[in-house]
Design a protein around this motif. Structure first.
Motif, mmCIF file in Angstrom:
data_model
loop_
_atom_site.group_PDB
_atom_site.id
_atom_site.type_symbol
_atom_site.label_atom_id
_atom_site.label_comp_id
_atom_site.label_asym_id
_atom_site.label_seq_id
_atom_site.Cartn_x
_atom_site.Cartn_y
_atom_site.Cartn_z
ATOM 1 N N GLN A 166 -7.179 -1.584 3.965
ATOM 2 C CA GLN A 166 -7.192 -0.459 4.902
ATOM 3 C C GLN A 166 -6.262 0.629 4.382
ATOM 4 O O GLN A 166 -5.039 0.500 4.425
ATOM 5 C CB GLN A 166 -6.746 -0.917 6.295
ATOM 6 N N ASP A 204 -11.724 2.118 4.754
ATOM 7 C CA ASP A 204 -11.637 0.657 4.667
ATOM 8 C C ASP A 204 -12.549 0.168 3.553
ATOM 9 O O ASP A 204 -13.719 0.567 3.474
ATOM 10 C CB ASP A 204 -12.038 0.005 5.985
ATOM 11 N N SER A 228 2.645 -1.295 1.150
ATOM 12 C CA SER A 228 1.583 -2.162 1.661
ATOM 13 C C SER A 228 2.170 -3.457 2.197
ATOM 14 O O SER A 228 3.269 -3.868 1.813
ATOM 15 C CB SER A 228 0.569 -2.461 0.555
ATOM 16 N N SER A 251 -2.899 -3.810 4.420
ATOM 17 C CA SER A 251 -2.659 -2.514 5.037
ATOM 18 C C SER A 251 -1.855 -1.650 4.068
ATOM 19 O O SER A 251 -0.716 -1.984 3.728
ATOM 20 C CB SER A 251 -1.900 -2.684 6.358
#
Length: 516
Positions: A166, A204, A228, A251
């Motif tokens: 993401q 994404d 991240s 993420s």
């Protein structure tokens, strides 16, 4: 003493010319050159078959979705028809080939839909009494269609992913993702992604393997300042074999600092950078942030760890740029080269374009664009005179004198409007992204930001170094575009464009669509 036949002939001596002797084949009696078996080639082949015991029919497993071939036990090799990779794969599938010496191998053409691959092999082997026999034969490979594990998983459930990345950036525009999209296409970083979805504040990426997701996160970390974190969720568990299936989520947050942003450095960051600024301009963003002081022409780089340690934001972003007109300019220092770019300090007298016909407000400022600007030119800059800056870092510098305006770049908008040409002779590729149903995207705003991104590419050659631009076959230069007065607007040189290869004649089209 004569040492050669040529010298002997010159001396007039008689020389006996040597002839190659011939013998009769012991089977058919025809004259032939002598060999160890005293047999001609035809008789020798009738007596001995060196291809006996070699495979002439082989079954291979082919995945029709990803065009891969199974290398037992579980390895899948991607190879196109009649390629070197496929020829090597076919030869390695043959057993007992070590009993002979392989001399040559080549494909024999077959219909693509016949599910047959034919390879002609030429081999040598020592036979009777040391004679070497060379013989050719054809091996037929039968393709057995069977999908690989990843393709069968996707076919069974297209939404079944193992790892998702993401990408997010908490800013009010998508210009960073437009540039990042081109870097991903240039390096093929998302080639293993099974699905790409456009979200409201990012993108994404979904992968069928965790290692593909990790590799993609590493790529993004090399081209942008990111931080991240990862997490995993248990999907299923086999207690007998002790196997666990997880879904992994990465993420990745991209720094909100973008090119051409105006930044007020925190005091600690400023002191670590040698008292740079504190008002600086971001000139370039890679895995580090390039900062430039427009008043002293100093520059430095802020690496990823340094930035996330303090995690400051921009004072003003490129969406807040205001157009100015240059009334007068006077260079006060010679032109210098800073970080590969040229700058020259100058005193300038500017006025906001929006003030024409309303007031006579004129600003006397200092700018680093003295080498580019002339009286009558237009420039884009930040209006600090009328801006209400509620920034915590700016309040820490109580004695700081804030200028009325800071110019960022020269504006070519007026020259572009004179061209009346909407199409460009070049185009970019784009990722095949799905748009999330929940994402509230203003398409008009996205198109406007994409057009601004294309203009930035035309103005900044350094931005074009890491992306691929392609010829636009649909472009037709208009007469109105060439009838311009004054200096032309920046454009991309034709020698920088690449030819776009299109697949035709029934072949699959490229996954990536074209966006002009």
């Amino acid at each position: 003493m004569l040492h050669s036949p040529a010298m002997a002939e010159e001396a007039g001596m008689f020389m006996v010319h040597q002839t190659v002797g011939s013998v009769l084949c012991c089977k058919c009696g025809i004259p032939m050159a002598p060999n160890a078996a005293n047999m001609c080639v035809k008789c020798l082949r009738s007596e001995v078959d060196i291809t006996e015991g070699l495979q002439k029919h082989v079954t291979i497993v082919h995945c029709p979705e990803c065009d891969c071939y199974l290398q037992p036990p579980r390895t899948w090799i991607k190879a196109q028809l009649e390629s070197k990779e496929l020829l090597t794969f076919c030869v390695k599938r043959l057993k007992n080939l070590n009993k002979v010496r392989l001399v040559h191998a080549e494909f024999i053409w077959t219909e693509p839909h016949s599910k047959r691959i034919k390879v002609k092999l030429k081999v040598q082997k020592e036979v009777l009494n040391g004679a070497i026999l060379e013989q050719s034969y054809v091996v037929e490979y039968v393709q057995q269609e069977h999908m690989c594990e990843s393709c069968s998983r996707v076919q069974a459930n297209p939404d079944q992913w193992v790892a998702s990345v993401q990408l997010r950036q908490h800013v009010s525009h998508r210009r960073t993702f437009f540039y990042l999209e081109q870097l991903i296409l240039r390096h093929g970083a998302a080639a293993s992604a099974i699905k790409i979805k456009q979200m409201e504040q990012g993108i994404d990426f979904f992968f069928a393997n965790r290692s593909h997701g990790v590799k993609f996160v590493e790529f993004v970390g090399k081209v942008a300042p990111v931080r991240s974190r990862s997490d995993k969720q248990l999907v299923s568990h086999d207690s007998k074999s002790n196997n666990y299936n997880y879904k992994h989520t990465f993420s990745v947050e991209i720094s909100p600092i973008c090119r051409e942003d105006l930044i007020c450095l925190p005091p600690k960051v400023r002191s670590s950078l040698g008292n740079l600024g504190p008002l600086v301009i971001c000139t370039k963003v890679t895995n580090s942030i390039a900062l430039f002081d427009p008043f002293t022409l100093r520059h430095c780089f802020l690496d990823t760890d340094q930035y996330w340690r303090y995690s400051f934001k921009s004072l003003h972003t490129s969406r807040e740029l205001v157009e100015y007109i240059v009334l007068d300019i006077e260079i006060i220092s010679p032109e210098v080269n800073v970080g590969g770019s040229r700058f020259a300090l100058a005193d300038a007298q500017v006025a906001r374009v929006s003030d024409f016909g309303k007031n006579d407000t004129i600003f006397n400022i200092k700018t680093h664009l003295g080498h580019l600007l002339n009286p009558g030119d237009y420039a884009l800059g930040y209006d600090l005179y009328g801006a209400n800056s509620n920034d915590d870092e700016l309040e820490k510098y109580r004695g700081l004198v804030i200028p009325d305006a800071i110019l960022i770049k020269k504006s070519y908008e007026e020259k572009r409007q004179k061209k009346h040409a909407k199409a460009r002779p070049w185009k970019l590729k784009s990722l095949g992204m799905e748009v999330d149903d929940k994402a509230k995207l203003d398409q008009e705003k996205v198109d406007s930001e994409y057009e601004q991104f294309l203009k930035d590419l035309e103005e900044n050659p350094e931005m074009r170094l890491n992306i691929s631009l392609y010829h636009n076959e649909e472009y037709q230069p208009s007469e109105m575009a060439s009838m311009t007065d004054g200096e032309d607007a920046p454009s991309v040189p034709l020698e920088e464009l690449l030819a776009d290869l299109e697949l035709r004649d029934g072949e699959d089209e490229d996954d990536s669509s074209m966006r002009e």
